[in-house]
Design an enzyme around this catalytic site. Structure first.
Site, short mmCIF file in Angstrom:
data_model
loop_
_atom_site.label_atom_id
_atom_site.label_comp_id
_atom_site.label_asym_id
_atom_site.label_seq_id
_atom_site.Cartn_x
_atom_site.Cartn_y
_atom_site.Cartn_z
CE LYS A 47 -18.80 3.22 -4.24
NZ LYS A 47 -17.56 4.01 -4.17
CG HIS A 106 -12.97 -0.04 4.52
ND1 HIS A 106 -11.81 -0.78 4.46
CD2 HIS A 106 -13.23 0.34 3.24
CE1 HIS A 106 -11.39 -0.85 3.21
NE2 HIS A 106 -12.24 -0.19 2.46
NE ARG A 120 -6.03 -12.68 -18.05
CZ ARG A 120 -6.77 -12.32 -17.01
NH1 ARG A 120 -6.82 -13.11 -15.96
NH2 ARG A 120 -7.46 -11.20 -17.02
CG ASP A 160 -9.82 -2.68 6.11
OD1 ASP A 160 -9.64 -1.59 5.52
OD2 ASP A 160 -10.90 -3.00 6.63
CG HIS A 161 -7.15 0.91 1.99
ND1 HIS A 161 -8.18 0.26 1.36
CD2 HIS A 161 -7.51 2.22 2.07
CE1 HIS A 161 -9.13 1.13 1.05
NE2 HIS A 161 -8.75 2.31 1.47
#
Length: 513
Positions: free
Chosen positions: A363, A263, A63, A200-201
């Site tokens: 996490k 993942h 933008r 999906d890395h």
């Protein structure tokens, strides 16, 4: 023990590197973190290694209006900070920088897409990009439909020169089964399935790719890769970080949408799939879909027995204090979003019947680590178990995906001396030490594959739907039994006690990382 590699992988690989056709890459969301941290550094490294065609250009679309020179300066700063080959080499950057361009516009503005089309036509003449286009949607998921629809309305889903047009879509691909189906319909209204690359890395990481080679190029392991010899499989994706300022997003997703649905189920398919007929995209993905469809459904009634949720409270990670999840910015005060999840699942097929797969991700855990651990069954009769000094541990094969990519095999050996004492030892293979070259970043491999029209490492539409069909049952079970709090674990610990109990009930335990 350390495994050694004598061949030079740069010269003696089984597959010759192919050069992509000339093309232009358009990055939607070019002002975001993903672009400067991963995408442009990946493209720079492909340029550094001579893997980009002479006819090449990048167009950033976002933008905020900025000149090309400012966009290039921002991307150089990103390369110098985040590239695996930082800082940028002056000669490589001088060749790469003129290929970076910027086109401002709102995602819902038809005029901006007409301007983008004119820019791409100009770059076809200026850089010789031959009308081949790769559109990368590096934006928040809510912008996917409008960008896709505007690309179609502007005719940008087809090449003016008869070349190829591909679109890469970042995860999450939907947030449940219904929205995944809606997104599939939206993207397939504009692009053919062979043009769509759901990324999906994790599938670009070297050890993940090496899993196919490890399984299907080595006769020593494939005969053992089944219920007759394997006791169970553990898949772990542990993160030391918390929500990193993304509390607003994470509180709507949780670990099940952020990690498990994409993942971890992708890793599971590569571990469990049957040998494909060939290494082409459809053959590989056909076998992955079969794995997802073989997942034994977890009924809403069984969710609380086979799935453990957790949420971190205040603690310490790496010597630094960490606030509790509910105290993170953007997180609702009474949130019951899971930051940790452990589950047990089964595959109802011939190869894996009765073998449990244990998945865990969370996490604010003690360390960052992603691995696949395959524990083999004990020998039928142990001749050496005569006390603690001679206890025989089962054989274990571990594929380390990050941070130290490699493979480790544990087996039992006799200790030197006159008495019969045995001890487990490891035979290790590490990419860095064995090959002497740094592994490329996952995005480098995946973007290059997209340019080459290689689809094996990308998610097909039926894959995404099959994964969501499994996860949707878990979400339904949670919805039927709402809670006001989740099992707690202090930041810097390995999850709630209930996760240990999940495995201990089966006479097993989580592997110590």
């Amino acid at each position: 023990m350390v495994a050694t590699v004598t061949a030079n992988p740069l010269r003696e690989g089984l597959q010759v590197e192919r050069m992509p056709e000339p093309n232009a890459v358009v990055i939607f969301g070019a002002s975001g973190d993903l672009t400067k941290r991963k995408l442009v550094p990946a493209l720079y490294n492909l340029e550094l290694e001579g893997l980009l065609p002479n006819g090449f250009a990048v167009v950033g679309f976002a933008r905020r209006p900025i000149p090309d020179a400012d966009f290039r300066a921002q991307m150089l700063a990103g390369i110098n900070q985040f590239s695996r080959t930082r800082p940028a080499q002056p000669d490589v950057w001088d060749a790469f920088a003129p290929k970076l361009h910027y086109c401002p516009g709102n995602f819902d503005d038809p005029a901006a897409y007409q301007q983008l089309a004119a820019t791409l036509n100009r770059l076809d003449a200026q850089h010789g990009t031959a009308g081949n286009r790769l559109f990368y949607l590096a934006t928040a998921p809510e912008y996917f439909p409008v960008i896709l629809q505007q690309l179609g309305a502007a005719g940008l889903n087809n090449s003016p020169a008869g070349g190829w047009v591909h679109v890469i879509i970042e995860k999450p691909f939907g947030r449940d089964l219904a929205t995944a189906r809606d997104l599939n319909r939206t993207v397939q209204d504009v692009f053919r399935e062979d043009q769509i690359y759901r990324i999906d890395h994790y599938l670009g990481k070297e050890t993940v790719q090496n899993l196919l080679v490890f399984r299907f190029a080595n006769g020593i392991f494939e005969p053992l890769w089944n219920r007759n010899y394997i006791d169970h499989v553990q898949l772990t994706v542990a993160e030391a970080v918390g929500v990193e300022g993304r509390g607003g997003y994470y509180d709507t997703a949780g670990v099940i949408r952020d990690m498990i649905q994409n993942h971890m189920l992708q890793l599971l398919t590569l571990v469990a799939m049957e040998p494909p007929a060939a290494l082409d995209g459809n053959a590989v993905r056909d076998e992955k879909v079969k794995v997802l469809r073989a997942l034994r459904p977890i009924t809403p009634q069984d969710v609380n027995r086979t799935v453990v949720r957790g949420q971190y409270t205040a603690g310490t990670v790496g010597g630094q204090p960490v606030p509790g999840y509910r105290q993170e910015k953007g997180v609702a005060a009474g949130s019951v979003t899971e930051t940790y999840l452990a589950l047990k699942l089964y595959l109802d097929n011939w190869r894996w019947a009765g073998v449990p797969f244990y998945l865990r991700s969370g996490k604010s855990l003690p360390k960052r680590s992603t691995e696949i651990a395959i524990q083999f069954k004990q020998v039928p009769l142990s001749l050496f178990d005569r006390g603690a000094a001679t206890a025989v541990e089962p054989n274990l094969l571990v594929l380390n995906i990050q941070p130290d990519e490699g493979i480790s095999l544990r087996f039992t050996s006799k200790l030197p001396g006159a008495t019969m004492q045995v001890r487990p030892v490891n035979m290790d293979f590490r990419y860095g030490t064995s090959f002497g070259v740094p592994a490329p970043e996952a995005y480098e491999r995946l973007i290059l594959d997209c340019m080459l029209s290689e689809t094996a490492l990308f998610t097909r539409d039926d894959e995404a739907i099959a994964a969501w069909a499994f996860i949707n049952r878990i979400l339904a079970g949670w919805a039927q039994t709402p809670v006001t709090a989740l099992p707690a674990y202090a930041a810097g610990t390995w999850g709630p006690p209930e996760a240990n109990a999940l495995m201990e009930a089966d006479g097993r335990r989580w592997r110590r990382l």
